[in-house]
Motif scaffolding. Structure first.
Motif, short mmCIF file in Angstrom:
data_model
loop_
_atom_site.label_atom_id
_atom_site.label_comp_id
_atom_site.label_asym_id
_atom_site.label_seq_id
_atom_site.Cartn_x
_atom_site.Cartn_y
_atom_site.Cartn_z
N ASN A 44 0.85 -1.20 0.00
CA ASN A 44 0.00 0.00 0.00
C ASN A 44 0.89 1.25 0.00
O ASN A 44 2.07 1.17 0.26
N ASN A 45 0.27 2.38 -0.26
CA ASN A 45 0.99 3.65 -0.34
C ASN A 45 1.61 4.05 1.00
O ASN A 45 1.17 3.62 2.05
N SER A 46 2.60 4.94 0.91
CA SER A 46 3.23 5.47 2.12
C SER A 46 4.08 6.68 1.78
O SER A 46 4.65 6.77 0.70
N LEU A 47 4.18 7.59 2.72
CA LEU A 47 5.18 8.66 2.66
C LEU A 47 6.12 8.49 3.87
O LEU A 47 7.29 8.16 3.75
N ARG A 48 5.53 8.68 5.08
CA ARG A 48 6.32 8.69 6.31
C ARG A 48 7.01 7.35 6.59
O ARG A 48 8.20 7.31 6.90
N THR A 49 6.24 6.28 6.50
CA THR A 49 6.80 4.97 6.88
C THR A 49 7.95 4.60 5.96
O THR A 49 9.00 4.13 6.41
N ARG A 50 7.74 4.85 4.68
CA ARG A 50 8.76 4.49 3.70
C ARG A 50 10.05 5.26 3.96
O ARG A 50 11.14 4.68 4.04
N ILE A 108 7.20 -5.03 6.22
CA ILE A 108 6.01 -5.24 5.38
C ILE A 108 4.93 -4.22 5.69
O ILE A 108 4.61 -3.99 6.87
N ARG A 109 4.35 -3.62 4.66
CA ARG A 109 3.12 -2.83 4.82
C ARG A 109 2.00 -3.49 4.02
O ARG A 109 2.12 -3.66 2.80
N ALA A 110 0.93 -3.85 4.71
CA ALA A 110 -0.23 -4.48 4.04
C ALA A 110 -1.49 -4.15 4.82
O ALA A 110 -1.74 -4.70 5.89
N MET A 140 5.12 -2.64 9.19
CA MET A 140 5.08 -1.21 8.84
C MET A 140 3.63 -0.73 8.63
O MET A 140 3.39 0.26 7.98
N GLU A 141 2.70 -1.38 9.21
CA GLU A 141 1.24 -1.21 9.25
C GLU A 141 0.59 -2.37 8.52
O GLU A 141 0.70 -2.51 7.30
N SER A 142 -0.09 -3.13 9.35
CA SER A 142 -0.81 -4.31 8.85
C SER A 142 -2.31 -4.06 8.96
O SER A 142 -2.74 -2.95 9.28
N GLY A 145 -2.65 -3.54 13.06
CA GLY A 145 -1.82 -2.68 13.89
C GLY A 145 -0.79 -1.87 13.14
O GLY A 145 -0.41 -2.21 12.00
N HIS A 146 -0.37 -0.79 13.79
CA HIS A 146 0.71 0.06 13.24
C HIS A 146 1.66 0.38 14.41
O HIS A 146 1.71 1.50 14.91
N PRO A 147 2.42 -0.64 14.83
CA PRO A 147 3.21 -0.47 16.05
C PRO A 147 4.38 0.50 15.93
O PRO A 147 4.84 1.02 16.96
N LEU A 148 4.88 0.76 14.72
CA LEU A 148 5.93 1.78 14.59
C LEU A 148 5.34 3.17 14.84
O LEU A 148 5.98 4.03 15.47
N GLN A 149 4.11 3.39 14.36
CA GLN A 149 3.45 4.68 14.60
C GLN A 149 3.20 4.87 16.10
O GLN A 149 3.47 5.94 16.66
N ALA A 150 2.70 3.83 16.75
CA ALA A 150 2.39 3.95 18.18
C ALA A 150 3.63 4.21 19.01
O ALA A 150 3.59 4.97 19.98
N HIS A 267 -1.87 13.54 15.32
CA HIS A 267 -2.45 12.76 14.22
C HIS A 267 -1.29 12.08 13.51
O HIS A 267 -0.22 12.68 13.34
N CYS A 268 -1.51 10.87 13.04
CA CYS A 268 -0.41 10.11 12.42
C CYS A 268 -0.03 10.65 11.04
O CYS A 268 1.06 10.38 10.56
N LEU A 269 -0.94 11.40 10.37
CA LEU A 269 -0.79 11.87 8.99
C LEU A 269 -0.78 10.66 8.03
O LEU A 269 -0.32 9.60 8.41
N PRO A 270 -1.26 10.80 6.80
CA PRO A 270 -1.78 12.03 6.22
C PRO A 270 -3.14 12.40 6.80
O PRO A 270 -3.88 11.51 7.22
N VAL A 271 -3.43 13.70 6.81
CA VAL A 271 -4.70 14.15 7.37
C VAL A 271 -5.43 15.06 6.38
O VAL A 271 -4.78 15.79 5.62
N ASN A 295 9.57 11.56 14.65
CA ASN A 295 9.87 10.48 15.61
C ASN A 295 9.68 9.10 15.03
O ASN A 295 10.12 8.11 15.62
N ARG A 296 9.04 9.02 13.86
CA ARG A 296 8.94 7.72 13.19
C ARG A 296 10.34 7.17 12.91
O ARG A 296 10.56 5.96 12.96
N THR A 297 11.30 8.05 12.61
CA THR A 297 12.66 7.58 12.34
C THR A 297 13.24 6.89 13.58
O THR A 297 13.81 5.79 13.49
N1 CP Z 1 1.58 7.63 9.44
C1 CP Z 1 1.95 6.89 8.40
O1 CP Z 1 2.11 5.68 8.51
O2 CP Z 1 2.18 7.59 7.25
P1 CP Z 1 2.35 6.92 5.81
O3 CP Z 1 1.06 6.18 5.52
O4 CP Z 1 2.58 8.07 4.87
O5 CP Z 1 3.51 5.98 5.84
#
Ligand code: CP
Length: 313
Positions: A44-50, A108-110, A140-142, A145-150, A267-271, A295-297
């Motif tokens: 799936n798409n991503s900006l921050r996680t990627r 993995i993001r799915a 990386m968000e399943s 759950g999204h444990p890296l975000q949390a 907010h986790c973004l995108p918003v 802080n995601r880094t």
């Molecule tokens: N918050 C977050 O996971 O952003 P992305 O979907 O852009 O990776």
């Protein structure tokens, strides 16, 4: 060690402190990952996680390989014993083992499909890699759950809290599309490890998975919940009971300056501006969203560091 959920964290405050230490000196462990590779697979798409997960790996001296599996990979079959005469070209058994030969950690993001609750709850993509990969797996968000975000959210709260026991509100907000529950599920799980007064506010029909929210205070009265809040975490999610449905788009649930008061906005973004949250909040110094993204880094970096260290021992 895998990082599939917050259950991988033995003591959250320790991880948060270690992540904050990494933030103060991001390249301190550059030698740890030298010669190691992180493979990031996106369904799936991503900006921050990627970008943040790659940045974290680079800070540790790792090389990274990224693949947009949804658009570029072979369609994967996850069922055992299937006669693969339809659209799926490759089985997870081969794919996960092959990927594992090219890297030391696979991330993995799915997302959830939001059509079949049982299928989403089964986490077939993440668990497929967990079962067949021969290297550690990072979520990386399943679906669930999204444990890296949390973990990034926990770091952000620690950086900004003024009291030992802050009031934290998780509030639903409107959105035109059906969104998954992963971010809020992990946020609720993370809050279980925090010393805080925690309440969830949502309209009728938006109760989260009771297995996750068991014992957590919740209300349909957003205004009441926001009273005295120190942190207001805002997020849309679709109905869990009427799985994946958008039952409510009431703009009165949008967060405004008046509602936020002196609290910090998260907010986790995108918003979606002026749907989920008013411009005035996003553009104010009460918004922690850019810090959360930063802080995601360090959330990813502490996770990768621990996996690398375990692999060394
Ligand atoms: N918050 C977050 O996971 O952003 P992305 O979907 O852009 O990776």
């Amino acid at each position: 060690m895998n990082y599939l959920s917050l259950a991988a964290i033995d003591h959250l405050p320790t991880w948060v402190n270690e992540a904050r230490k990494l933030k103060s000196d991001p390249l301190a462990h550059k030698a740890l990952g030298t010669g190691k590779t992180l493979c990031l697979l996106f369904f799936n798409n991503s900006l921050r996680t990627r970008l943040s997960t790659q940045k974290a790996a680079m800070n540790l001296g790792m090389d990274t390989m990224v693949m947009n599996f949804g658009g570029e990979g072979w369609a994967l079959e996850f069922e055992d014993g299937t006669i693969m005469d339809q659209g799926k070209a490759e089985h997870i058994k081969e794919a996960a083992q092959v990927v594992s030969q090219f890297c030391d950690i696979v991330a993995i993001r799915a997302f959830a499909g939001l059509e079949d609750k049982e299928k989403d709850q089964a986490e077939i993509v993440l668990n497929g890699f967990k079962k067949y990969a021969t290297v550690p797996v990072v979520n990386m968000e399943s679906s669930v759950g999204h444990p890296l975000q949390a973990l990034a959210d926990a770091i952000t709260i620690a950086e900004n809290q003024k009291t030992v026991r802050p009031k934290v509100v998780l509030s639903w907000a409107p959105h035109p599309k059906a969104l998954p529950h992963a971010v809020v599920n992990s946020f609720v799980e993370m809050m279980r490890h925090q010393e805080a007064d925690f309440v969830i506010a949502h309209p009728e029909g938006y109760a989260l998975d009771p297995n996750i929210t068991q014992g957590v205070q919740s209300t349909h009265d957003q205004q009441e919940a926001l009273k005295g809040a120190d942190f207001v975490y805002v997020k849309n999610w679709s109905s869990f009971t009427d799985y994946g449905a958008v039952l409510n788009q009431d703009p009165d649930w949008m967060i405004t300056e008046e509602k936020l008061g002196k609290a910090f906005f998260m907010h986790c973004l995108p918003v979606r501006r002026n749907v989920v949250v008013a411009d005035a909040v996003m553009d104010s110094d009460r918004s922690l969203t850019i810090s959360q993204a930063n802080n995601r880094t360090y959330a990813a970096q502490i996770v990768l560091k621990k996996i690398l260290e375990e692999g060394r021992s």
